[in-house]
Design an enzyme around this catalytic site. Sequence first.
Site, PDB file in Angstrom:
ATOM      1  N   ARG A  64     101.895   4.695 -18.797  1.00 50.99           N
ATOM      2  CA  ARG A  64     101.093   5.733 -19.158  1.00 50.99           C
ATOM      3  C   ARG A  64     101.502   6.301 -20.492  1.00 50.99           C
ATOM      4  O   ARG A  64     100.523   6.487 -21.473  1.00 50.99           O
ATOM      5  CB  ARG A  64     100.913   7.097 -18.359  1.00 50.99           C
ATOM      6  CG  ARG A  64      99.999   6.898 -17.181  1.00 50.99           C
ATOM      7  CD  ARG A  64     100.678   7.687 -15.911  1.00 50.99           C
ATOM      8  NE  ARG A  64     101.724   6.985 -15.379  1.00 50.99           N
ATOM      9  CZ  ARG A  64     101.621   5.997 -14.743  1.00 50.99           C
ATOM     10  NH1 ARG A  64     100.673   5.858 -14.194  1.00 50.99           N
ATOM     11  NH2 ARG A  64     102.740   5.551 -14.112  1.00 50.99           N
ATOM     12  N   THR A  65     102.919   6.558 -20.799  1.00 53.19           N
ATOM     13  CA  THR A  65     103.103   7.085 -21.975  1.00 53.19           C
ATOM     14  C   THR A  65     102.853   6.264 -22.959  1.00 53.19           C
ATOM     15  O   THR A  65     102.291   6.226 -24.225  1.00 53.19           O
ATOM     16  CB  THR A  65     104.595   7.403 -21.855  1.00 53.19           C
ATOM     17  OG1 THR A  65     104.907   8.192 -20.945  1.00 53.19           O
ATOM     18  CG2 THR A  65     105.049   8.316 -23.247  1.00 53.19           C
ATOM     19  N   LYS A  94     120.148  -9.138 -30.304  1.00 57.96           N
ATOM     20  CA  LYS A  94     121.359 -10.027 -31.122  1.00 57.96           C
ATOM     21  C   LYS A  94     122.375  -8.844 -31.269  1.00 57.96           C
ATOM     22  O   LYS A  94     123.383  -9.201 -31.977  1.00 57.96           O
ATOM     23  CB  LYS A  94     120.909 -10.527 -32.379  1.00 57.96           C
ATOM     24  CG  LYS A  94     119.617 -11.365 -32.378  1.00 57.96           C
ATOM     25  CD  LYS A  94     119.103 -11.769 -33.763  1.00 57.96           C
ATOM     26  CE  LYS A  94     117.699 -12.618 -33.701  1.00 57.96           C
ATOM     27  NZ  LYS A  94     117.319 -12.859 -34.917  1.00 57.96           N
ATOM     28  N   ARG A 115     111.119   5.384 -26.748  1.00 65.46           N
ATOM     29  CA  ARG A 115     111.929   5.763 -25.086  1.00 65.46           C
ATOM     30  C   ARG A 115     113.029   4.956 -25.077  1.00 65.46           C
ATOM     31  O   ARG A 115     113.105   3.708 -25.429  1.00 65.46           O
ATOM     32  CB  ARG A 115     110.690   5.296 -24.120  1.00 65.46           C
ATOM     33  CG  ARG A 115     111.377   5.317 -22.772  1.00 65.46           C
ATOM     34  CD  ARG A 115     110.334   5.266 -21.743  1.00 65.46           C
ATOM     35  NE  ARG A 115     109.517   6.338 -21.661  1.00 65.46           N
ATOM     36  CZ  ARG A 115     108.495   6.438 -20.445  1.00 65.46           C
ATOM     37  NH1 ARG A 115     108.467   5.631 -19.666  1.00 65.46           N
ATOM     38  NH2 ARG A 115     107.760   7.507 -20.327  1.00 65.46           N
ATOM     39  N   HIS A 144     111.272  14.725 -21.839  1.00 60.66           N
ATOM     40  CA  HIS A 144     110.143  13.971 -22.058  1.00 60.66           C
ATOM     41  C   HIS A 144     109.056  14.845 -22.585  1.00 60.66           C
ATOM     42  O   HIS A 144     107.989  15.163 -21.745  1.00 60.66           O
ATOM     43  CB  HIS A 144     109.545  13.215 -20.662  1.00 60.66           C
ATOM     44  CG  HIS A 144     108.570  12.156 -20.736  1.00 60.66           C
ATOM     45  ND1 HIS A 144     107.907  12.012 -22.154  1.00 60.66           N
ATOM     46  CD2 HIS A 144     108.090  11.350 -19.816  1.00 60.66           C
ATOM     47  CE1 HIS A 144     106.861  11.085 -21.734  1.00 60.66           C
ATOM     48  NE2 HIS A 144     107.323  10.689 -20.373  1.00 60.66           N
TER      49      HIS A 144
HETATM   50  C1  NCD Z   1     107.881   9.487 -16.113  1.00 57.31           C
HETATM   51  C2  NCD Z   1     108.845   9.260 -16.889  1.00 57.31           C
HETATM   52  O1  NCD Z   1     108.937   7.981 -17.648  1.00 57.31           O
HETATM   53  O2  NCD Z   1     109.904   9.739 -17.095  1.00 57.31           O
HETATM   54  N1  NCD Z   1     106.869   8.767 -16.340  1.00 57.31           N
HETATM   55  C3  NCD Z   1     106.014   8.990 -17.342  1.00 57.31           C
HETATM   56  O3  NCD Z   1     106.028   9.013 -18.269  1.00 57.31           O
HETATM   57  N2  NCD Z   1     104.671   9.475 -16.806  1.00 57.31           N
HETATM   58  C4  NCD Z   1     108.094   9.985 -14.841  1.00 57.31           C
HETATM   59  C5  NCD Z   1     108.706   8.951 -13.978  1.00 57.31           C
HETATM   60  O4  NCD Z   1     109.049   7.776 -14.347  1.00 57.31           O
HETATM   61  O5  NCD Z   1     108.953   9.507 -12.786  1.00 57.31           O
END
Ligand code: NCD
Length: 321
Positions: A64-65, A94, A115, A144
């Site tokens: 999703r993100t 590398k 991320r 997040h």
């Molecule tokens: C979350 C995350 O990556 O922290 N996912 C997301 O971005 N919706 C939640 C999760 O992984 O449980």
Amino acid sequence: MQLIKTTKDFAGTDILSLQQFTPQSLKKLFSVTAKMKIIAKSAKPSDILKGNIVTLIFYEPSSRTFGSFAAAVKQLGGQTIEIQNPQQFSSVAKGETLTDTIKVFEAYSDAIVIRHPEIGAAQKAAEAAFFVPIINAGDGVGEHPTQALLDLFTIYEHTGTLDGLTGVVAGDLLNGRTVHSLIRGLSLYSRNTLYLLSPGRLRLTRADFSLFAKSGVKLVEIAGEKDIPKDADFWYWTRVQKERFGDIAEYEKVKDSFIVTPKTLADYAGRKTILMHPLPRIGEITAAVDNDVRAVYLRSQIRNGMYVRMALLALILGKIH
Ligand code: NCD
């Protein structure tokens, strides 16, 4: 990390934590988000980000993100550089450092969304980048922020406010970065109460608990569903974060501690309580709940992710004031 107080402050700002926001800046972001919703729903192309390139670099898996950031840029007429799993598909394989990788991609783009499995990695990226803003799309068990922004927008759409709310936050409160950002966001106000439901070993750290308790939010740790107050405004359920466990047997012991079924809703939720989840869910909400009108996780909560990210990008790239 810069505190965002006025609209002008968004331009060029790194988005690292919910701690940066104020009730005023959230209000501004959400009014732009409402406009983005109209743009996304209309068939007409937008050129708000025309000529802009945004790098998405994700060292951890994401659906999703990653997808919603990519869609957000494209909805606004911008372009993306998309790198998933740089450990395998870039010079990171590398041995290149995070600092060097960020310096490379800031030369090619106008913003970087990152991320990373390490807490503080987005902050480190922000220190490496001189010229472009960094957006934290999840730093290990840290924060997040853009997930919390879409969660707060979803709550705001349903209740019309972000203050004076009663919510239940359940699941992995120790490792869940979405929860950390959400609580931080709700603690910017003075009259919110959150009931925290988790297995004992997955409670918030005591340091976080007392930090939040000193801010505007009232936190109440509860032992089971029977302690959930009737008529909560929202429930925010989360999965137990398997990838944060050293010992998989420990994960197995706690993973199914709290499962929402139609009966859980019937017994403990109010008529207007909304049920949220950042997703992915791994069985902690059964599929039988999905058609309940109060379940928003596969509906508005997902869509709002794209609208909020459109608004945030337009604001930090200085395209909207
Ligand atoms: C979350 C995350 O990556 O922290 N996912 C997301 O971005 N919706 C939640 C999760 O992984 O449980």
